[in-house]
Design an enzyme around this catalytic site. Structure first.
Site, PDB file in Angstrom:
ATOM      1  N   CYS A 342      50.302  34.169  31.955  1.00  0.00           N
ATOM      2  CA  CYS A 342      49.687  35.454  31.599  1.00  0.00           C
ATOM      3  C   CYS A 342      48.826  35.296  30.348  1.00  0.00           C
ATOM      4  O   CYS A 342      47.803  34.615  30.390  1.00  0.00           O
ATOM      5  CB  CYS A 342      50.761  36.534  31.441  1.00  0.00           C
ATOM      6  SG  CYS A 342      50.074  38.208  31.576  1.00  0.00           S
ATOM      7  N   HIS A 426      54.163  36.240  36.280  1.00  0.00           N
ATOM      8  CA  HIS A 426      55.491  36.149  35.672  1.00  0.00           C
ATOM      9  C   HIS A 426      56.528  35.943  36.782  1.00  0.00           C
ATOM     10  O   HIS A 426      56.323  36.367  37.928  1.00  0.00           O
ATOM     11  CB  HIS A 426      55.840  37.435  34.925  1.00  0.00           C
ATOM     12  CG  HIS A 426      54.979  37.711  33.742  1.00  0.00           C
ATOM     13  ND1 HIS A 426      55.039  36.964  32.587  1.00  0.00           N
ATOM     14  CD2 HIS A 426      54.048  38.671  33.515  1.00  0.00           C
ATOM     15  CE1 HIS A 426      54.186  37.439  31.694  1.00  0.00           C
ATOM     16  NE2 HIS A 426      53.558  38.480  32.241  1.00  0.00           N
TER      17      HIS A 426
END
Length: 503
Positions: A342, A426
């Site tokens: 991310c 994630h």
């Protein structure tokens, strides 16, 4: 008719509210009770995306798993994601609605959300037999009581009994219990049914005289004494509280399957978010995970992870200031494994255009991945699935940055160049087959004779942890009395403990 309910409050932050709530939920569901978790307002950088695309705290997603139900936005209607010491992004019913200072939020916005959170709680109570609510911080934060919507504010308005959890491992638990009650107004005190001692070490018989005296002083009983257990700190809420250097994620006790261990260093960037991504690595026998903040600590690492962050540009500056940016570039050039997740993925790219989060405009990245990032005002909240390294993978995405991939080999939604990998996903390492394939690649590149354990199931390990929490409640709490609280509310006639809340 509304179902029963209970609010689990704490004498302090980190007293164990999240895990106690999860333990009560798992105990109840094993008794055949249809139960759901609830936290009206959560401040956390560790979040999760529900199937309907709503962002909620990871702790509530974990508690939903304890209940064996699918998490929804109703379970955490207000999520605050800190962007610094003084401001947070406000996420309402799973969607971001803007940035707000602490003064602005507590100065009026918070109280206006009371109707929303009460409606969410009532909808859950109309669907489930019981709803176990978690408070935040301490209910005796007298400076915030006027606008409180997560502790006594919701307990009073929803008619919930309150169980106060205290961490005896810190010391001063009797003073904390007494002082918590004594700083509440008479009306709030009526909701506080009693106490639960957490993390006790030793012979309970030595504690019992103090519990009897506490009952005499407050008129409130202790509903259980939970012993200290290692390895139960699952899905912590607050990335700001992770100490930086030397913090080691608890690893499985089992010895490595191969001849070598694998060392993973996680850069402890500011505003680190979803650091729980590395829990699946720490669960692997023979994998040692630690958080670091100095370039020399990368030298012996077989894999370096640059995790997610709520401040991508700030984290990038921090890496440069500490010399970690140069160390990461050297690793990439030498073909030593680096994984960016991310915000960490965005940092590894060529440049970032950010007029949303930091409002810094054009910022050069580390330039080790052929990726350009532009921050969009709309947040991406999805639950993607796919395939990588020949294995099925699932994950979730929470980000404002939109990445344009200009080269490299495809990797999930991102790319890889040599042994530098980047993705917005994630949770991908929780997919067992993919995690093992990834670790085999890392071990080969690092020259380690590490072999992933063939039978490690992260989902099964998580279930075992949740069952251990349920066992703690079942074996060390007065579950009959707990159920009476949930079903019937706080006992009548509880005495007032002076001085009470200041006028």
């Amino acid at each position: 008719m509304s179902g029963g309910g209970l609010l689990v409050a704490g004498t302090t932050s980190d007293a164990g509210k999240s895990v106690v709530t999860a333990g009560i939920c798992r105990w109840l569901v094993r008794q055949g009770v249809k139960v759901a978790p609830f936290k009206a307002q959560n401040m956390s950088l560790n979040s999760f995306v529900t199937r309907e695309g709503a962002e909620i705290g990871r702790a509530q997603a974990m508690q939903a798993q304890a209940c064996r139900v699918e998490p929804t936005a109703l379970m955490n209607p207000v999520l605050l994601k800190p962007g610094g010491e003084r401001s947070s992004q406000v996420v309402l019913l799973g969607k971001p609605v803007g940035e707000m200072s602490a003064r602005g939020y507590h100065g009026g916005r918070q109280q206006r959300l009371l109707g929303t959170v009460l409606d969410c709680l009532e909808r859950l109570r109309g669907t489930y037999d019981a709803v176990i609510c978690e408070g935040a911080g301490s209910p005796a934060e007298i400076n915030l009581r006027r606008t409180d919507i997560v502790n006594m504010g919701i307990a009073r308005n929803a008619g919930l009994p309150v169980l106060v959890v205290g961490d005896i491992d810190r010391g001063g638990v009797f003073a904390s219990f007494f002082g918590t009650v004594a700083l509440l107004s008479p009306e709030d005190q009526e909701r506080v049914a009693g106490f639960l001692v957490n993390k006790f070490r030793g012979d309970v018989s030595l504690l019992e005289p103090g519990l009897d005296m506490l009952h005499g002083l407050t008129g409130r009983r202790t509903y259980g004494v939970l012993p200290f257990r290692h390895g139960l700190g699952i899905d912590e809420e607050d990335g700001l509280r992770v100490s930086l250097r030397g913090t080691v994620r608890e690893s499985a006790v089992a010895a490595p399957v191969g001849e070598d261990v694998l060392r993973v260093a996680v850069c402890a960037v500011p505003l680190m978010s979803n650091f729980t991504d590395v829990d699946a690595l720490a669960a692997e026998p023979g994998v040692v995970v630690r958080f670091v903040d100095r370039p020399e600590e990368l030298a012996d690492a077989d894999l370096v992870v640059v995790p997610g962050t709520r401040g991508t540009v700030r984290a990038l500056e921090w890496l440069r200031e500490r010399g970690l940016a140069d160390a990461l570039r050297r690793r990439a050039a030498e073909g030593r494994p680096v994984l960016g997740i991310c915000g960490g993925y965005q940092i590894l790219g060529e440049h970032i255009e950010d007029d949303v989060e930091s409002r810094r405009g054009h910022v050069d990245g580390l330039g080790v991945l052929p990726v350009r990032v532009r921050f969009a005002r709309e947040k991406t909240l999805t639950r993607p699935s796919g395939e990588a390294l020949g294995e099925a993978v699932e994950g979730y995405e929470i980000h404002h940055g939109v990445a344009e991939v200009l080269g490299g080999d495809p990797f999930l939604d991102g790319c890889r160049v040599g042994q530098t990998w980047g993705t917005h996903w994630h949770g991908s390492l929780e997919s067992d087959g993919f995690r093992r394939a990834f670790l085999r690649e890392v071990a080969a590149a690092a020259g380690r004779r590490f072999v992933p354990a063939p039978g490690t199931s992260f989902a099964a390990l998580r279930e075992e942890q949740l069952d251990r929490l349920g066992d703690l409640i079942e074996q060390h709490a007065d579950t009959d009395a707990l159920w009476r609280l949930i079903e019937s509310g706080a006992p009548q006639g509880l005495p007032f403990i002076p001085p009470g809340a200041p006028a």
